[in-house]
Design an enzyme around this catalytic site. Structure first.
Site, PDB file in Angstrom:
ATOM      1  N   GLY A 133       0.831  -1.212   0.000  1.00  0.00           N
ATOM      2  CA  GLY A 133       0.000   0.000   0.000  1.00  0.00           C
ATOM      3  C   GLY A 133       0.858   1.251   0.000  1.00  0.00           C
ATOM      4  O   GLY A 133       0.484   2.281   0.570  1.00  0.00           O
ATOM      5  N   ALA A 134       2.013   1.170  -0.673  1.00  0.00           N
ATOM      6  CA  ALA A 134       3.029   2.226  -0.552  1.00  0.00           C
ATOM      7  C   ALA A 134       2.861   3.361  -1.552  1.00  0.00           C
ATOM      8  O   ALA A 134       3.650   4.313  -1.541  1.00  0.00           O
ATOM      9  CB  ALA A 134       4.421   1.618  -0.705  1.00  0.00           C
ATOM     10  N   VAL A 184      -2.601  -7.224  -3.383  1.00  0.00           N
ATOM     11  CA  VAL A 184      -2.129  -8.022  -2.238  1.00  0.00           C
ATOM     12  C   VAL A 184      -2.995  -9.253  -1.983  1.00  0.00           C
ATOM     13  O   VAL A 184      -2.606 -10.130  -1.214  1.00  0.00           O
ATOM     14  CB  VAL A 184      -2.033  -7.180  -0.935  1.00  0.00           C
ATOM     15  CG1 VAL A 184      -0.872  -6.208  -0.994  1.00  0.00           C
ATOM     16  CG2 VAL A 184      -3.348  -6.486  -0.612  1.00  0.00           C
ATOM     17  N   SER A 229      -6.556  -0.045  13.045  1.00  0.00           N
ATOM     18  CA  SER A 229      -7.328   1.208  13.142  1.00  0.00           C
ATOM     19  C   SER A 229      -7.988   1.265  14.513  1.00  0.00           C
ATOM     20  O   SER A 229      -8.308   0.216  15.100  1.00  0.00           O
ATOM     21  CB  SER A 229      -8.421   1.240  12.064  1.00  0.00           C
ATOM     22  OG  SER A 229      -9.365   2.257  12.329  1.00  0.00           O
ATOM     23  N   TYR A 261     -15.256  -3.128   7.959  1.00  0.00           N
ATOM     24  CA  TYR A 261     -13.945  -2.507   8.215  1.00  0.00           C
ATOM     25  C   TYR A 261     -13.492  -2.766   9.653  1.00  0.00           C
ATOM     26  O   TYR A 261     -12.359  -3.194   9.897  1.00  0.00           O
ATOM     27  CB  TYR A 261     -14.036  -1.001   7.953  1.00  0.00           C
ATOM     28  CG  TYR A 261     -12.717  -0.284   8.122  1.00  0.00           C
ATOM     29  CD1 TYR A 261     -11.712  -0.410   7.164  1.00  0.00           C
ATOM     30  CD2 TYR A 261     -12.460   0.513   9.239  1.00  0.00           C
ATOM     31  CE1 TYR A 261     -10.493   0.249   7.313  1.00  0.00           C
ATOM     32  CE2 TYR A 261     -11.248   1.168   9.403  1.00  0.00           C
ATOM     33  CZ  TYR A 261     -10.270   1.031   8.436  1.00  0.00           C
ATOM     34  OH  TYR A 261      -9.061   1.670   8.590  1.00  0.00           O
ATOM     35  N   ALA A 262     -14.386  -2.504  10.616  1.00  0.00           N
ATOM     36  CA  ALA A 262     -14.013  -2.679  12.022  1.00  0.00           C
ATOM     37  C   ALA A 262     -13.684  -4.144  12.307  1.00  0.00           C
ATOM     38  O   ALA A 262     -12.723  -4.450  13.026  1.00  0.00           O
ATOM     39  CB  ALA A 262     -15.143  -2.188  12.927  1.00  0.00           C
ATOM     40  N   ALA A 263     -14.478  -5.054  11.739  1.00  0.00           N
ATOM     41  CA  ALA A 263     -14.202  -6.480  11.949  1.00  0.00           C
ATOM     42  C   ALA A 263     -12.846  -6.849  11.354  1.00  0.00           C
ATOM     43  O   ALA A 263     -12.066  -7.603  11.952  1.00  0.00           O
ATOM     44  CB  ALA A 263     -15.311  -7.326  11.318  1.00  0.00           C
ATOM     45  N   LYS A 300     -10.231  -4.922  10.966  1.00  0.00           N
ATOM     46  CA  LYS A 300      -9.123  -4.348  11.738  1.00  0.00           C
ATOM     47  C   LYS A 300      -9.005  -4.997  13.117  1.00  0.00           C
ATOM     48  O   LYS A 300      -7.898  -5.136  13.648  1.00  0.00           O
ATOM     49  CB  LYS A 300      -9.295  -2.833  11.851  1.00  0.00           C
ATOM     50  CG  LYS A 300      -9.167  -2.108  10.501  1.00  0.00           C
ATOM     51  CD  LYS A 300      -7.802  -2.331   9.856  1.00  0.00           C
ATOM     52  CE  LYS A 300      -7.599  -1.489   8.603  1.00  0.00           C
ATOM     53  NZ  LYS A 300      -6.275  -1.681   7.999  1.00  0.00           N
ATOM     54  N   ILE A 319      -6.630  10.231  10.011  1.00  0.00           N
ATOM     55  CA  ILE A 319      -5.369  10.739   9.461  1.00  0.00           C
ATOM     56  C   ILE A 319      -5.668  11.475   8.158  1.00  0.00           C
ATOM     57  O   ILE A 319      -6.408  10.990   7.299  1.00  0.00           O
ATOM     58  CB  ILE A 319      -4.393   9.569   9.190  1.00  0.00           C
ATOM     59  CG1 ILE A 319      -4.148   8.761  10.468  1.00  0.00           C
ATOM     60  CG2 ILE A 319      -3.084  10.094   8.597  1.00  0.00           C
ATOM     61  CD1 ILE A 319      -3.545   9.512  11.629  1.00  0.00           C
TER      62      ILE A 319
END
Ligand SMILES: NC(=O)c1ccc[n+]([C@@H]2O[C@H](COP(=O)([O-])OP(=O)(O)OC[C@H]3O[C@@H](n4cnc5c(N)ncnc54)[C@H](O)[C@@H]3O)[C@@H](O)[C@H]2O)c1
Length: 249
Positions: free
Chosen positions: A19-20, A65, A138, A151-153, A155, A183
């Site tokens: 993810g760069a 990925v 996160s 998303y929460a699951a 992370k 961010i």
């Protein structure tokens, strides 16, 4: 006694960052390059990745990925000392309306690919007797909000994976996570600009941060560099929150 700056140096260390091409991953790549690391950068955005890698003299590998075999190919191409799993997606959607493809894609990119890269790259690290892995989770893992079920699951899964990896790959390899709050990446800036520069959501999020602002990608990258470096030699299985105090609110 070596100074902290010396201990955070990454000279001679080979590092993979996923993810760069943008955001936090790009900031990590820039920090690592500045610290002397030899970099292999991975992202699915070939054009942006080539620009970042070119500016840093790094190797670029354009790939998704979630490609299961890619992880083995990459691991075989570099004896990595450091792996940063940063590639991630964060679409939202109400739980009762989530479809299978939303759930699967998010879990595949954010969680399964982190496991697969850890497995493929971590094996060589264990064989060589050294390594450090940093996963980007996160604060949503600890305090989820509406619309973030997948998303929460994903992370929360990254944190659990980090902890199991830290146990199983010890003592050769340290594995840690960071848990950023909001961010201000270019993607977030663009969303604010699209909303006329006064996104109510952004104002509300800032009001929840005791330090009174959103974070910068480099403020995450600095902690990632610390965790990846010999300065954090006795830190493993940790989840470092970088959120300006938002979780306290
Ligand atoms: N920005 C924030 O406020 C914030 C907060 C907490 C956690 N995070 C996490 O930090 C990480 C980076 O987020 P960001 O804000 O910098 O996002 P970003 O969108 O700026 O960067 C993500 C990068 O990952 C790449 N990527 C996405 N899916 C990929 C895939 N399948 N294969 C290869 N590359 C892929 C994208 O091309 C992009 O370059 C993510 O894991 C995200 O969940 C971000």
């Amino acid at each position: 006694m070596r100074g902290l700056g010396d201990l955070c140096a990454l000279g001679g260390q080979r590092a993979i960052v996923t993810g760069a091409a943008t955001g936090i991953g790009e900031a990590v790549a820039r920090r690592f390059a500045d610290a002397g690391a030899d970099l292999l950068l991975i992202d699915r955005d070939e054009t942006l990745l080539a620009a970042v890698a070119g500016s840093l003299g790094a190797r670029a590998h354009a790939a998704d990925v979630t490609d299961w075999d890619m992880a083995e190919r990459v691991a075989a191409s570099i004896d990595a000392d450091i792996l940063v799993n940063c590639a991630g997606l964060y679409p939202s959607g109400p739980l009762l309306e989530l479809d299978e493809s939303h759930w699967d894609r998010l879990l595949d990119v954010n969680l399964k690919a982190t496991m697969r890269m850890t497995q493929a790259v971590g094996r060589g690290m264990v064989d060589r007797g050294r390594g450090a892995i940093v996963n980007i989770a996160s604060v949503q893992a600890f305090r989820p909000t509406a619309g973030k079920a997948a998303y929460a699951a994903s992370k929360a899964g990254v944190i659990a994976l980090t902890q199991v990896s830290a146990i199983e790959l010890a003592p050769a390899v340290r594995v840690n996570a960071v848990t950023p709050g909001p961010i201000m990446t270019d993607a977030v800036k663009a969303a604010v600009a699209r909303a006329g520069g006064s996104a109510p959501l952004t104002a509300r999020r800032i009001s929840q941060v005791p330090l009174g602002r959103l974070g910068e990608p480099d403020e995450v990258a600095r902690v990632v560099q610390f965790l990846a470096s010999p300065a954090a030699a006795f830190v493993t299985g940790a989840a470092w929150t970088i959120d300006g105090g938002a979780l306290l609110g």
